[in-house]
Design a protein around this motif. Structure first.
Motif, PDB file in Angstrom:
ATOM      1  N   PRO A 270       0.809  -1.238   0.000  1.00  0.00           N
ATOM      2  CA  PRO A 270       0.000   0.000   0.000  1.00  0.00           C
ATOM      3  C   PRO A 270       0.833   1.275   0.000  1.00  0.00           C
ATOM      4  CG  PRO A 270      -0.905  -1.594   1.548  1.00  0.00           C
ATOM      5  CD  PRO A 270       0.414  -2.145   1.097  1.00  0.00           C
ATOM      6  N   LYS A 271       1.911   1.293   0.781  1.00  0.00           N
ATOM      7  CA  LYS A 271       2.739   2.497   0.881  1.00  0.00           C
ATOM      8  C   LYS A 271       4.207   2.094   1.017  1.00  0.00           C
ATOM      9  CE  LYS A 271      -0.624   5.555   3.144  1.00  0.00           C
ATOM     10  NZ  LYS A 271      -0.872   6.405   4.355  1.00  0.00           N
ATOM     11  N   TYR A 272       5.089   3.012   0.581  1.00  0.00           N
ATOM     12  CA  TYR A 272       6.533   2.784   0.692  1.00  0.00           C
ATOM     13  C   TYR A 272       7.227   4.007   1.278  1.00  0.00           C
ATOM     14  CZ  TYR A 272       6.178  -1.454  -2.086  1.00  0.00           C
ATOM     15  OH  TYR A 272       5.853  -2.707  -2.517  1.00  0.00           O
ATOM     16  N   HIS A 273       8.339   3.744   1.929  1.00  0.00           N
ATOM     17  CA  HIS A 273       9.229   4.826   2.343  1.00  0.00           C
ATOM     18  C   HIS A 273      10.488   4.731   1.483  1.00  0.00           C
ATOM     19  CE1 HIS A 273      10.137   8.011   5.291  1.00  0.00           C
ATOM     20  NE2 HIS A 273      11.386   7.759   4.913  1.00  0.00           N
ATOM     21  N   LYS A 274      10.921   5.868   0.984  1.00  0.00           N
ATOM     22  CA  LYS A 274      12.073   5.924   0.086  1.00  0.00           C
ATOM     23  C   LYS A 274      13.267   6.540   0.806  1.00  0.00           C
ATOM     24  CE  LYS A 274      13.498   8.315  -4.182  1.00  0.00           C
ATOM     25  NZ  LYS A 274      13.014   9.241  -5.244  1.00  0.00           N
ATOM     26  N   LEU A 275      14.387   5.838   0.743  1.00  0.00           N
ATOM     27  CA  LEU A 275      15.671   6.348   1.233  1.00  0.00           C
ATOM     28  C   LEU A 275      16.642   6.363   0.070  1.00  0.00           C
ATOM     29  CD1 LEU A 275      16.063   4.314   4.552  1.00  0.00           C
ATOM     30  CD2 LEU A 275      15.396   6.716   4.368  1.00  0.00           C
ATOM     31  N   ARG A 276      17.257   7.490  -0.182  1.00  0.00           N
ATOM     32  CA  ARG A 276      18.282   7.571  -1.231  1.00  0.00           C
ATOM     33  C   ARG A 276      19.545   8.112  -0.585  1.00  0.00           C
ATOM     34  NH1 ARG A 276      19.642  11.442  -5.687  1.00  0.00           N
ATOM     35  NH2 ARG A 276      20.578  10.205  -7.360  1.00  0.00           N
ATOM     36  N   ARG A 277      20.641   7.376  -0.738  1.00  0.00           N
ATOM     37  CA  ARG A 277      21.852   7.805  -0.067  1.00  0.00           C
ATOM     38  C   ARG A 277      23.098   7.280  -0.770  1.00  0.00           C
ATOM     39  NH1 ARG A 277      20.073   4.558   5.385  1.00  0.00           N
ATOM     40  NH2 ARG A 277      20.732   2.464   4.822  1.00  0.00           N
ATOM     41  N   ILE A 278      24.224   7.818  -0.347  1.00  0.00           N
ATOM     42  CA  ILE A 278      25.519   7.435  -0.889  1.00  0.00           C
ATOM     43  C   ILE A 278      26.241   6.589   0.147  1.00  0.00           C
ATOM     44  CG2 ILE A 278      27.743   8.268  -1.747  1.00  0.00           C
ATOM     45  CD1 ILE A 278      26.351  10.905  -2.462  1.00  0.00           C
ATOM     46  N   HIS A 279      26.836   5.497  -0.291  1.00  0.00           N
ATOM     47  CA  HIS A 279      27.691   4.696   0.585  1.00  0.00           C
ATOM     48  C   HIS A 279      29.151   4.997   0.246  1.00  0.00           C
ATOM     49  CE1 HIS A 279      24.562   1.286   1.447  1.00  0.00           C
ATOM     50  NE2 HIS A 279      24.112   2.488   1.727  1.00  0.00           N
ATOM     51  N   SER A 280      29.984   5.002   1.265  1.00  0.00           N
ATOM     52  CA  SER A 280      31.407   5.189   1.022  1.00  0.00           C
ATOM     53  C   SER A 280      32.207   4.301   1.964  1.00  0.00           C
ATOM     54  CB  SER A 280      31.824   6.650   1.199  1.00  0.00           C
ATOM     55  OG  SER A 280      31.662   7.062   2.542  1.00  0.00           O
ATOM     56  N   ARG A 281      33.398   3.921   1.524  1.00  0.00           N
ATOM     57  CA  ARG A 281      34.336   3.145   2.336  1.00  0.00           C
ATOM     58  C   ARG A 281      35.698   3.807   2.248  1.00  0.00           C
ATOM     59  NH1 ARG A 281      31.982  -1.758   0.256  1.00  0.00           N
ATOM     60  NH2 ARG A 281      31.077  -3.038   1.903  1.00  0.00           N
ATOM     61  N   ASP A 282      36.322   3.978   3.405  1.00  0.00           N
ATOM     62  CA  ASP A 282      37.688   4.528   3.440  1.00  0.00           C
ATOM     63  C   ASP A 282      37.778   5.841   2.668  1.00  0.00           C
ATOM     64  OD1 ASP A 282      38.497   2.236   4.861  1.00  0.00           O
ATOM     65  OD2 ASP A 282      38.825   1.141   2.985  1.00  0.00           O
ATOM     66  N   GLY A 283      36.725   6.635   2.774  1.00  0.00           N
ATOM     67  CA  GLY A 283      36.735   7.940   2.147  1.00  0.00           C
ATOM     68  C   GLY A 283      36.378   7.961   0.680  1.00  0.00           C
ATOM     69  N   GLN A 284      36.094   6.791   0.083  1.00  0.00           N
ATOM     70  CA  GLN A 284      35.750   6.714  -1.337  1.00  0.00           C
ATOM     71  C   GLN A 284      34.264   6.406  -1.497  1.00  0.00           C
ATOM     72  OE1 GLN A 284      37.580   6.900  -4.654  1.00  0.00           O
ATOM     73  NE2 GLN A 284      35.365   7.240  -4.829  1.00  0.00           N
ATOM     74  N   GLN A 285      33.533   7.336  -2.096  1.00  0.00           N
ATOM     75  CA  GLN A 285      32.122   7.099  -2.366  1.00  0.00           C
ATOM     76  C   GLN A 285      32.004   6.104  -3.509  1.00  0.00           C
ATOM     77  OE1 GLN A 285      31.090  11.230  -3.002  1.00  0.00           O
ATOM     78  NE2 GLN A 285      30.263  11.407  -0.941  1.00  0.00           N
TER      79      GLN A 285
END
Length: 242
Positions: free
Chosen positions: A127-142
């Motif tokens: 019926p409904k959704y929640h949207k998350l949009r984000r950037i992942h990074s490791r050791d300073g590198q996106q």
């Protein structure tokens, strides 16, 4: 001598030449300690002006891949191969294990209610959704931009964790979630202007687009993720005898 074919897409020729030369170095065709072909030979191979080759070599010099040696030419320097820590796995358990215990930096780009994206041909919508949009990074590198659509009922149950941790392990450990089906698809594409800015890439560089969908025992999609990875962070290993 085989001619290296350059693209006619508006990308400056010196950048194309630099990219081809860079890949030859990183893949070991031109090994550490060897000298690059002469300017004249490179001009002949790429069918470009001398200044184009010189500009390309300067780029490689600035990246620490080569160094001019007076009277001898341009030498390939020792270098570290690009990091590719993300394996493309073929089971849900392997995928969860890949992320379990990992705590990357999370940069939030979007956090709101939304409908599923277009083009979903598997499963039925909640019926409904929640949207998350984000950037992942490791050791300073996106390394990736991920857009998540989580069924609102599931999101509300784990809201605090889902905003601060990686989503898959949280959902996988939920005893009230019955994962009936899970699918993943991957295509190789070229970086667009927005993604280039987010992941420190050049427009047109290779990237991997992944879509993951998980459904419950009623066939309802409770998790959909559209992920864009840097091309140099993805590795596919397959046991062809399995």
């Amino acid at each position: 001598m085989n001619k290296a074919k350059l693209r006619q897409d508006g990308t400056p020729l010196y950048l194309q030449v630099a990219d081809i030369m860079r890949q030859r170095i990183l893949r070991g065709r031109w090994a550490t300690g060897e000298f690059l072909p002469t300017i004249d030979k490179l001009v002949q191979e790429f069918e470009v002006a001398r200044i184009t080759v010189r500009d390309a070599v300067k780029i490689l010099e600035s990246e620490g891949l080569v160094e001019p040696r007076r009277g001898r030419g341009t030498m390939v320097l020792p270098h570290q191969l690009p990091t590719r820590p993300l394996s493309v796995v073929t089971s849900l358990a392997e995928l969860v294990d890949l992320y379990r215990g990992d705590v990357p930096d999370l940069v939030s780009l979007d956090d709101t209610e939304a409908d599923l994206p277009d083009g979903v041909t598997f499963g039925k919508a909640a019926p409904k959704y929640h949207k998350l949009r984000r950037i992942h990074s490791r050791d300073g590198q996106q390394y990736c931009v991920i857009t998540l659509y989580i069924a609102k009922a599931v999101f509300d149950r784990h809201e605090a964790l889902l905003r601060t941790e990686l989503v898959l392990p949280v959902l996988f450990d939920d005893p009230n979630l019955h994962i009936e089906t899970a699918r993943q698809s991957l295509i190789v594409s070229k970086c667009d202007l927005e993604t280039a800015g987010l992941l420190d890439l050049k427009v047109g560089e290779p990237m991997a687009e992944v879509r993951r969908i998980m459904c419950d025992d009623k066939g309802e999609i409770f998790y959909l993720a559209d992920v864009v990875y840097r091309g140099d962070y993805v590795r596919l290993d397959m046991d062809l005898m399995a």
